[in-house]
Design a protein around this motif. Sequence first.
Motif, short mmCIF file in Angstrom:
data_model
loop_
_atom_site.label_atom_id
_atom_site.label_comp_id
_atom_site.label_asym_id
_atom_site.label_seq_id
_atom_site.Cartn_x
_atom_site.Cartn_y
_atom_site.Cartn_z
N THR A 280 4.29 1.58 2.05
CA THR A 280 5.43 2.27 1.46
C THR A 280 5.07 3.74 1.37
O THR A 280 4.03 4.11 0.81
CB THR A 280 5.76 1.74 0.05
N LEU A 281 5.91 4.58 1.96
CA LEU A 281 5.72 6.03 1.85
C LEU A 281 6.37 6.52 0.56
O LEU A 281 7.53 6.20 0.27
CB LEU A 281 6.36 6.75 3.03
N SER A 282 5.61 7.29 -0.20
CA SER A 282 6.12 8.00 -1.37
C SER A 282 6.06 9.48 -1.03
O SER A 282 4.98 10.01 -0.72
CB SER A 282 5.26 7.69 -2.60
N ILE A 283 7.20 10.16 -1.07
CA ILE A 283 7.26 11.55 -0.64
C ILE A 283 7.97 12.39 -1.70
O ILE A 283 9.10 12.07 -2.09
CB ILE A 283 8.00 11.69 0.71
N VAL A 284 7.31 13.43 -2.17
CA VAL A 284 7.96 14.45 -2.98
C VAL A 284 7.96 15.72 -2.14
O VAL A 284 6.96 16.44 -2.08
CB VAL A 284 7.25 14.68 -4.33
N ASP B 248 -15.43 25.77 -4.12
CA ASP B 248 -15.56 26.25 -5.49
C ASP B 248 -14.19 26.59 -6.07
O ASP B 248 -13.86 27.74 -6.35
CB ASP B 248 -16.48 27.47 -5.53
N SER B 249 -13.39 25.56 -6.19
CA SER B 249 -12.04 25.69 -6.75
C SER B 249 -11.68 24.35 -7.35
O SER B 249 -11.89 23.30 -6.72
CB SER B 249 -11.04 26.08 -5.65
N PHE B 250 -11.14 24.35 -8.56
CA PHE B 250 -10.93 23.10 -9.29
C PHE B 250 -9.52 23.05 -9.89
O PHE B 250 -8.72 23.94 -9.67
CB PHE B 250 -11.99 22.96 -10.39
N ALA B 251 -9.27 21.96 -10.61
CA ALA B 251 -8.03 21.78 -11.38
C ALA B 251 -6.80 21.54 -10.52
O ALA B 251 -5.67 21.61 -11.02
CB ALA B 251 -7.79 22.97 -12.32
N GLY B 252 -7.00 21.23 -9.22
CA GLY B 252 -5.88 20.93 -8.35
C GLY B 252 -5.47 19.47 -8.42
O GLY B 252 -6.21 18.61 -8.94
N TYR B 253 -4.33 19.18 -7.86
CA TYR B 253 -3.80 17.80 -7.87
C TYR B 253 -4.73 16.86 -7.12
O TYR B 253 -5.00 15.74 -7.58
CB TYR B 253 -2.41 17.79 -7.23
N LYS B 254 -5.25 17.31 -5.99
CA LYS B 254 -6.21 16.49 -5.23
C LYS B 254 -7.47 16.24 -6.03
O LYS B 254 -7.98 15.10 -6.07
CB LYS B 254 -6.54 17.21 -3.90
N GLU C 118 2.37 11.81 -13.72
CA GLU C 118 2.95 10.52 -14.10
C GLU C 118 3.27 9.68 -12.87
O GLU C 118 3.11 8.46 -12.88
CB GLU C 118 4.20 10.74 -14.95
N LEU C 119 3.71 10.34 -11.81
CA LEU C 119 4.02 9.61 -10.58
C LEU C 119 2.78 8.93 -10.02
O LEU C 119 2.85 7.76 -9.59
CB LEU C 119 4.61 10.57 -9.54
N ALA C 120 1.66 9.62 -10.01
CA ALA C 120 0.42 9.02 -9.50
C ALA C 120 0.06 7.78 -10.31
O ALA C 120 -0.38 6.76 -9.75
CB ALA C 120 -0.72 10.04 -9.55
N GLY C 121 0.25 7.84 -11.63
CA GLY C 121 -0.05 6.68 -12.46
C GLY C 121 0.91 5.53 -12.21
O GLY C 121 0.51 4.37 -12.16
N ASN C 122 2.18 5.85 -12.01
CA ASN C 122 3.19 4.81 -11.80
C ASN C 122 3.06 4.14 -10.44
O ASN C 122 3.24 2.93 -10.31
CB ASN C 122 4.59 5.40 -11.94
N ARG C 123 2.74 4.92 -9.42
CA ARG C 123 2.73 4.39 -8.05
C ARG C 123 1.37 3.86 -7.62
O ARG C 123 1.27 3.05 -6.71
CB ARG C 123 3.17 5.46 -7.06
N GLN D 214 0.84 -1.19 0.00
CA GLN D 214 0.00 0.00 0.00
C GLN D 214 0.88 1.25 0.00
O GLN D 214 1.70 1.45 0.90
CB GLN D 214 -0.91 0.00 1.22
N VAL D 215 0.73 2.08 -1.03
CA VAL D 215 1.55 3.29 -1.16
C VAL D 215 0.78 4.51 -0.67
O VAL D 215 -0.32 4.79 -1.15
CB VAL D 215 1.99 3.50 -2.62
N VAL D 216 1.35 5.20 0.30
CA VAL D 216 0.78 6.44 0.85
C VAL D 216 1.69 7.58 0.40
O VAL D 216 2.90 7.55 0.62
CB VAL D 216 0.69 6.39 2.38
N HIS D 217 1.09 8.59 -0.24
CA HIS D 217 1.89 9.67 -0.83
C HIS D 217 1.67 10.99 -0.09
O HIS D 217 0.54 11.36 0.22
CB HIS D 217 1.51 9.85 -2.30
#
Length: 395
Positions: free
Chosen positions: A202-206, A344-350, A292-297, A153-156
């Motif tokens: 597994t922690l994934s940290i940027v 009322d805010s969009f287009a963010g990574y979350k 790309e990282l989200a897709g890979n991990r 399980q990957v937690v980012h």
Amino acid sequence: MDISVRRGDTLWYYASMFNLPLRLIIDSNPRINPNALTIGQTIRIPGYRSISYQIQRGDTFWKLATDRNITLDALYLLNQNINANNLQIGQSISIPSRVTSRVVFGKQAYDSSTLGQDLAELFRIYPFIRTESIGRSIMGKELTELLIGRGSQVVHWNGSFHAQEWITTPVIMMFLNDYLLSLTNQGAIRGLQMNPFYDRITLSIVPMVNPDGVDLVINGPPSGPRGEEVLELNNGSTDFSGWRANIRGVDLNNQYPAKWDVEAERKPDQPGPRDFPGYQPLTEPESIAMAELAGNRQFAKMLTFHTQGKVIFWGFEGLEPPESETIVNEFARVSGYRPIQYVDSFAGYKDWFIQDYRRPGFTVELGKGTNPLPLIQFDEIYQEAIGIFLASMYM
């Protein structure tokens, strides 16, 4: 700390000698066959430094080992070319020293150079950290992902999407340091033993998504054409404290194809200090690298740390999974932050992560005040964030 294998040595013996979990030694030496050590082979021991010591009158290996609560054989191991029965005053030997305190000092202006120095020191002490380069910024700075743990399980976690919110990076880095200390000293954080998490997740940290922007806020514009361009984008002002974007004037957290067109209609239509979403989604190398990282991990859950407001955003268009509410309520309980499902805010990574993966995603707004938050708030912010970090690992 590096040691040299002797006849009959095993990794299990080293784990016992240095009171370390065997898996941390194995993971610190990924190219070593644990069942086939060879004499003279170099083995890395995590959580220790080798320090130089000059022999004083009356010193013996036995006395030195007893005084420092280390095994006698640990001294023999680090000093294989020393005649322990004929020590000379002033002679230099090596002594293993367990690392028991932080090397990351978060309460400072924390630019990409400071991050690089801290990462290099952590890699030296904790070689079981794995690293990946996920891309480079506009100015060629490496975007580094850290990986810690064995779990499926990957937690980012990530920080500094927005330049003026750079305080999120040292908050993440200091907790990472505390986690590593707990693993190698078999300690607890707020009563929770950390070693079980190493096996489960597994922690994934940027830690710094936007290094060019962070350096701009902290250090001012770079020399050369890029510096001239960014000064023009900032209306000629050398005060970049209000800068949120990357060095090209694009807001990296408005770059994702999750109602991007809605944001584009109401946000600036030209590059600048903040809010410009780009001429289309995913034009910037930093935002592309994170996608790309989200897709890979394939993160099981994702937390992106911002400032400010002491709130946690956790929904997007009703696409968030049911467990997100349970998780965010625990985040709120341990931090005192207020959960907010929709905004009322969009287009963010979350937003994009929830939309595309239908998994728990959270924007954690640390602290409260005017960005960039002053360092006087750092200790309070860190204490609030600890519970969120821990809860993201056990929920």
